[in-house]
Design an enzyme around this catalytic site. Sequence first.
Site, PDB file in Angstrom:
ATOM      1  N   GLY A   1       0.663  -1.254  -0.181  1.00  8.33           N
ATOM      2  CA  GLY A   1       0.149  -0.123  -0.083  1.00  8.33           C
ATOM      3  C   GLY A   1       0.837   1.075  -0.088  1.00  8.33           C
ATOM      4  CB  THR A   2       3.849   2.324   1.798  1.00  9.86           C
ATOM      5  OG1 THR A   2       3.546   1.832   3.065  1.00  9.86           O
ATOM      6  CG2 THR A   2       4.748   3.353   2.149  1.00  9.86           C
TER       7      THR A   2
ATOM      8  CG  ASN B   1      -5.209   3.683   9.283  1.00 10.29           C
ATOM      9  OD1 ASN B   1      -5.479   4.713   8.874  1.00 10.29           O
ATOM     10  ND2 ASN B   1      -4.010   3.723  10.362  1.00 10.29           N
TER      11      ASN B   1
ATOM     12  CD  GLN C   1      -6.566  -0.790   7.503  1.00 11.08           C
ATOM     13  OE1 GLN C   1      -7.338  -1.912   7.859  1.00 11.08           O
ATOM     14  NE2 GLN C   1      -5.439  -0.743   8.222  1.00 11.08           N
TER      15      GLN C   1
ATOM     16  CB  SER D   1      -2.010  -3.364   1.218  1.00 13.57           C
ATOM     17  OG  SER D   1      -1.179  -4.094   1.937  1.00 13.57           O
ATOM     18  N   GLY D   2      -2.003  -6.560   0.158  1.00 18.39           N
ATOM     19  CA  GLY D   2      -2.163  -7.987   0.403  1.00 18.39           C
ATOM     20  C   GLY D   2      -2.353  -8.491   1.484  1.00 18.39           C
ATOM     21  CG  HIS D   3       0.170  -6.725   5.154  1.00 21.46           C
ATOM     22  ND1 HIS D   3      -0.013  -6.385   6.201  1.00 21.46           N
ATOM     23  CD2 HIS D   3       0.316  -5.740   4.303  1.00 21.46           C
ATOM     24  CE1 HIS D   3       0.347  -5.218   6.364  1.00 21.46           C
ATOM     25  NE2 HIS D   3       0.386  -4.613   5.214  1.00 21.46           N
TER      26      HIS D   3
ATOM     27  CB  THR E   1      12.130  -9.748 -11.842  1.00 22.00           C
ATOM     28  OG1 THR E   1      13.084  -9.473 -12.835  1.00 22.00           O
ATOM     29  CG2 THR E   1      11.495 -11.039 -11.978  1.00 22.00           C
TER      30      THR E   1
ATOM     31  CB  CYS F   1       2.982   3.173  11.625  1.00 24.14           C
ATOM     32  SG  CYS F   1       2.787   2.352  10.269  1.00 24.14           S
TER      33      CYS F   1
HETATM   34  N1  PLP Z   1      -2.882   2.951   4.139  1.00 20.32           N
HETATM   35  C1  PLP Z   1      -3.236   2.623   5.309  1.00 20.32           C
HETATM   36  C2  PLP Z   1      -4.794   3.051   5.418  1.00 20.32           C
HETATM   37  C3  PLP Z   1      -2.800   1.624   6.082  1.00 20.32           C
HETATM   38  O1  PLP Z   1      -3.799   1.014   6.952  1.00 20.32           O
HETATM   39  C4  PLP Z   1      -1.693   1.024   5.860  1.00 20.32           C
HETATM   40  C5  PLP Z   1      -1.116  -0.164   6.612  1.00 20.32           C
HETATM   41  O2  PLP Z   1      -1.328  -0.135   7.864  1.00 20.32           O
HETATM   42  C6  PLP Z   1      -0.883   1.257   4.680  1.00 20.32           C
HETATM   43  C7  PLP Z   1      -1.550   2.241   3.954  1.00 20.32           C
HETATM   44  C8  PLP Z   1       0.305   0.674   4.227  1.00 20.32           C
HETATM   45  O3  PLP Z   1       0.213  -0.474   3.514  1.00 20.32           O
HETATM   46  P1  PLP Z   1       1.424  -1.428   3.476  1.00 20.32           P
HETATM   47  O4  PLP Z   1       1.791  -2.099   4.940  1.00 20.32           O
HETATM   48  O5  PLP Z   1       1.010  -2.681   2.504  1.00 20.32           O
HETATM   49  O6  PLP Z   1       2.687  -0.537   2.794  1.00 20.32           O
END
Ligand code: PLP
Length: 399
Positions: free
Chosen positions: A72-73, A152, A180, A200-202, A238, A325
């Site tokens: 996601g970042t 989040n 989210q 984001s996958g996780h 890749t 974070c």
């Molecule tokens: N954006 C939001 C709203 C999130 O909650 C998070 C992760 O906590 C991210 C971005 C970052 O995603 P990633 O951990 O896949 O980089």
Amino acid sequence: MRPIYLDNNATTRTDPEVVAAMLPYFTEKFGNASSVHDFGAEVDDAVRLARRQVQTLLGAAFDHEIVFTSGGTEADNAAILSALEAQEGRDEIVTTAVEHPAILSLVGHLEKTRGIKVHYVGVDAQGRLDIETYRRALGLRTAIASVMWANNETGTIFPVAELAQYAHAAGALFHTDAVQAVGRIPIDLKATEIDMLSLSGHKLHGPKGVGALYLRKGVKFRPLIRGGKQERGRRGGTENVPAIVGFGKAAELAASLMDEGPRLRALRDRLERGLIQRIGHCAVAGDVGNRLPNTSNIAFDYVESEAVLLHMNRAGIAASSGSACSSGSMEPSHVLRAMGVPAGALHGAIRLSLSRENSAEDVDRVLEVVPPVVERLREQSSAWRDRQARGQVGVTNCA
Ligand code: PLP
């Protein structure tokens, strides 16, 4: 005793079906998707399938693009930087005060190093966006408006379809960080004007280190990572094939399990109600009627959230305060501060975030463990003891 995991907004367990789908891509199916031979072709097919699975979860048209990223970042960074680069004469950003650091630290950096003007739109006490201020901030110089789909920390959902229309009326692009929201609430991109979306996958029982940026067809895009022609020239390097395959499978599972939402909402509401009834002097943070079904943020007066979490952890229950974070630091959450949560409650907020793996027994256990923990901690607080001495306790002031 089986541990109880209630920190699914930080990350989710990778689904065993996802792991099973990934495994062959570490062993016999190890080709490079760009190679012309059969080893490459079978991997290329797998990446193509994952793209379809993600498009389906998003309700995106199949000719719109999904660019796989490292998470996601990266998708957030790629969206903002591309919008600034691709649009001559537009150099301002409109965002909110409650975004994830993936947006806020980037735009703060752009402000400092490039003099980019950033408008931070605020929220009210329930975490709802100030739409009038958002509309006024958009203008001829806005390159992009970036507003998260769901917060989040509190789960509050923003009206992104409407916000995208306002951005377009000002000639700006619209991006949403839907990290989210995706997999937790139904999303139908076809019904919106959203130009770019990060996921984001996780967060949806997929692997870590993989995500995607959705790009509406025709949106001008400048890559963040330059290199080979992978991802149709949108992102060099890749492809992380096992992770992409797992992400695709996770998206497919999430789409097929969307009806879990009402069950989760009922569990979350029972958990919240139970805590409120048993504990008192606490408040739910967020837009209670318009939240992700899995998220609860409760601020307890007269306790430190870190102490509550520590005792919960000892009892085998994992939760968090604010976002992952910022946990581990005593800095109060920027989201709760933006909502004007009073200082006393700011430090006592905990986030409980459920997933399809949680059960009614988990909720019962939390309701057994947490109230006596808060009670014991409050007894150690001089402010709480003063209040008791003045006869002011016993009144439940939860919202
Ligand atoms: N954006 C939001 C709203 C999130 O909650 C998070 C992760 O906590 C991210 C971005 C970052 O995603 P990633 O951990 O896949 O980089």
